[in-house]
Design an enzyme around this catalytic site. Sequence first.
Site, mmCIF file in Angstrom:
data_model
loop_
_atom_site.group_PDB
_atom_site.id
_atom_site.type_symbol
_atom_site.label_atom_id
_atom_site.label_comp_id
_atom_site.label_asym_id
_atom_site.label_seq_id
_atom_site.Cartn_x
_atom_site.Cartn_y
_atom_site.Cartn_z
ATOM 1 N N LYS A 103 0.830 -1.224 0.000
ATOM 2 C CA LYS A 103 0.000 0.000 0.000
ATOM 3 C C LYS A 103 0.849 1.252 0.000
ATOM 4 C CE LYS A 103 -0.311 -0.733 4.911
ATOM 5 N NZ LYS A 103 0.061 -2.157 4.938
ATOM 6 N N GLY A 132 -6.927 -6.192 3.394
ATOM 7 C CA GLY A 132 -6.537 -7.591 3.561
ATOM 8 C C GLY A 132 -7.226 -8.472 2.544
ATOM 9 N N LYS A 203 -4.190 3.648 2.314
ATOM 10 C CA LYS A 203 -5.267 2.828 1.750
ATOM 11 C C LYS A 203 -6.368 3.678 1.122
ATOM 12 C CE LYS A 203 -4.279 -1.024 4.883
ATOM 13 N NZ LYS A 203 -4.502 -1.547 6.260
ATOM 14 N N GLY A 300 -3.618 -10.307 8.504
ATOM 15 C CA GLY A 300 -3.418 -11.723 8.778
ATOM 16 C C GLY A 300 -2.925 -12.440 7.543
#
Lengths: 427, 427
Positions: A103, A132, A203, A300
């Site tokens: 990003k 994500g 983002k 994650g």
Amino acid sequence: MAIRIGLVGTGTVGGGCIDIINKHRDAFVRHYGIDVELAAVCSLSDAEAKAHGVGHLFTDDFHNIINDPAIDIVIELIGGTTIAKTVVLEALRAGKNVVTANKALMATSGQEVMDTAEAAGKTVLFGASVGGGIPIIGPLKHSLIANQIESVTGIVNGTTNYMLTRMADNGMSYDEALAEAQAQGFAEANPSADVDGFDAAAKIAILASIAFNSRVAMDDVYTRGITNITTTDLDAAREMGYAVKLLAIAHRTDSGIDVRVHPTMIPQSHQLATVNGVFNAIYVVGDFVGETMFFGEGAGAGAAASAVMGDVLELARLIQQGVGPVVGCTCTDELPIRTIDTLSMKYYIRFTVADRPGVLATMSQIFADNNVSIHSMTQRGKSDRSNVDIVYVTHTALESDVQAAIEAICAVPDLCEVEPSLIRVEE
Amino acid sequence: MAIRIGLVGTGTVGGGCIDIINKHRDAFVRHYGIDVELAAVCSLSDAEAKAHGVGHLFTDDFHNIINDPAIDIVIELIGGTTIAKTVVLEALRAGKNVVTANKALMATSGQEVMDTAEAAGKTVLFGASVGGGIPIIGPLKHSLIANQIESVTGIVNGTTNYMLTRMADNGMSYDEALAEAQAQGFAEANPSADVDGFDAAAKIAILASIAFNSRVAMDDVYTRGITNITTTDLDAAREMGYAVKLLAIAHRTDSGIDVRVHPTMIPQSHQLATVNGVFNAIYVVGDFVGETMFFGEGAGAGAAASAVMGDVLELARLIQQGVGPVVGCTCTDELPIRTIDTLSMKYYIRFTVADRPGVLATMSQIFADNNVSIHSMTQRGKSDRSNVDIVYVTHTALESDVQAAIEAICAVPDLCEVEPSLIRVEE
């Protein structure tokens, strides 16, 4: 024939990508006729490659991947804007298609990356750079393009959302919530990128660029973090019917793009208000589709690897069909970026003041002098022996007026013992 | 060169498509280099075409569209499985790409449609068939394909969700909620497709087919509607910490696909529990991405037209690039469909019984005789002068045992004065 993948960066997300290929390669062939083969893995050490069963593919020099004519797609998962940028640009120039989750790179050097890809006739996909595993860039580039997108509003940083959730629901202090987030691995030892809003700013720059077909860079994003937020603010918000979220906001207005990151009060009934913990959600309004929201795990290994490999499979499909770049840069408009000074909204402002007579009169006069009309003023429990918290909620006011009022108040002794907490209100 | 569109069906969604082309055609060229031109419009009368300013494109014979060699893409918005099927199949055979919003057609004759498209070397897209404007089929076919999808759970019928919301939040009876939905235009004069669950069944058949890469037809879906639900049930659910939704559920299990539509209790903390009114949401769990949810307007002219035109622009982009079908049928596996008899879960069952001594003992004995263990039994306010409502909540039990118990109870005089309300519980 298999599409050959070179992976640069074997952290948690890279490991997830290796796991996906190992587990699902046969299924991809059976379901989609796409065969992706991991051909080389680059990192500083071979420990992760070995741990994921691909030690035999290891190299410590990314040039071995970029210069390998048999490799079709390079995955860049180093992160940052230095070596990662070199890898992405050189890979494109060497005729590779590129998938990145970076990003920071896309939000600061997106133009250069897209131009390089176009010059090379190659495609760079970056679906994992925002949200994500949540499919959001794909829908903005495909399913939703029949719309003029009016706004994109996101909870795009899981770390701060986790902290705010723990503070709001469990009465934790900011420091306690940060320490827990660090202990759980959600926050870095240096948490600035998260708590100061920079991660979210990168983002929303990417999302706004795609949604509005106009380049927005990270520097264009007004950015404030959550470091001044206390449980007092969260309690006050709840009593007023609001939740406090670190929102990344991009609005199309008649006079340009309004794009910013800051703590925000939203009504508890809004879909974003119930997005808690490390989850992310992006709320998109289009002129025909109306309101939509995309929710999921914002970080994650598995979630991010799902997005990276979704892009890899999409590219592999196109390569197999002999198709060039399907969707390149779509930043064809040059919409002006509005500065926050020109915006008008409602504000929640908490001052910590010395507890002595006359402070309220002084503060109220300063607000009035700066054209800021007050909706409510509430004194909240003493923050320590000698100070009290004073919470103002304004009517709709001009940002520059509000900032001038705060500055004037903080110039008066006793009225601004700690940095005020400013939370903007979106209805 | 412009990609030429033939539109068959000019109801609300068709009108929305015309509006999108009129409003955004220039933007599509500027942003994406895609020029879509509405070339012909077919309907029974020219009233709608004229109302949307395209009366000069009107024809009342769809063959004029299918047989026009200059038309590249046919949009089918008639609905139903008779004439619409003819239009779709003949258009494909005539070498057109097809976009349809027809869930009934895809859920009953999807195999035939996909086979016809494949034989013709053409593409059929149907993103608007599920979830109105919510991008869900696109993400399942693209962004999420690196996952093995474990489950898809959706609120996919806005009419029944509106009714359940009004009953739960405003204490309306089923009949009042239905009458209001009809007055607002959310429900048809004959509401069976919505309230009996058939609309949701068609949609989950389509979603399950894509998510599990295995054909699921509408007949494979166990389907129960909301016609037996009362405010008593919604009140009881709330007290137990649940919300009641008409869920469309598809689970991958080790022994096959479990796919069904029925009223379901879900914890109030679940993301789906706060999806109210006419909104839709689809909750997808993948083995790497984890939990994701897609939320938005499930119906309405603008939302559905957004999805239809998203598909049209996607096809136009491929046609301009000279690319054949990118994603065809992906139903490469043949997973068995589990019958509901073989499933085990928890159940909420409300009986309306004659208010006389001994009924509880009799009912409890019947449950025990059928291996159904009871978690709680509650008598709720008298439903009329002589009857009372008895609510049972079971421990995890086998569906066939529960059905046998209900049948046995209803065979006893006085124990089943009206049809019982059965709500399955998902944790």
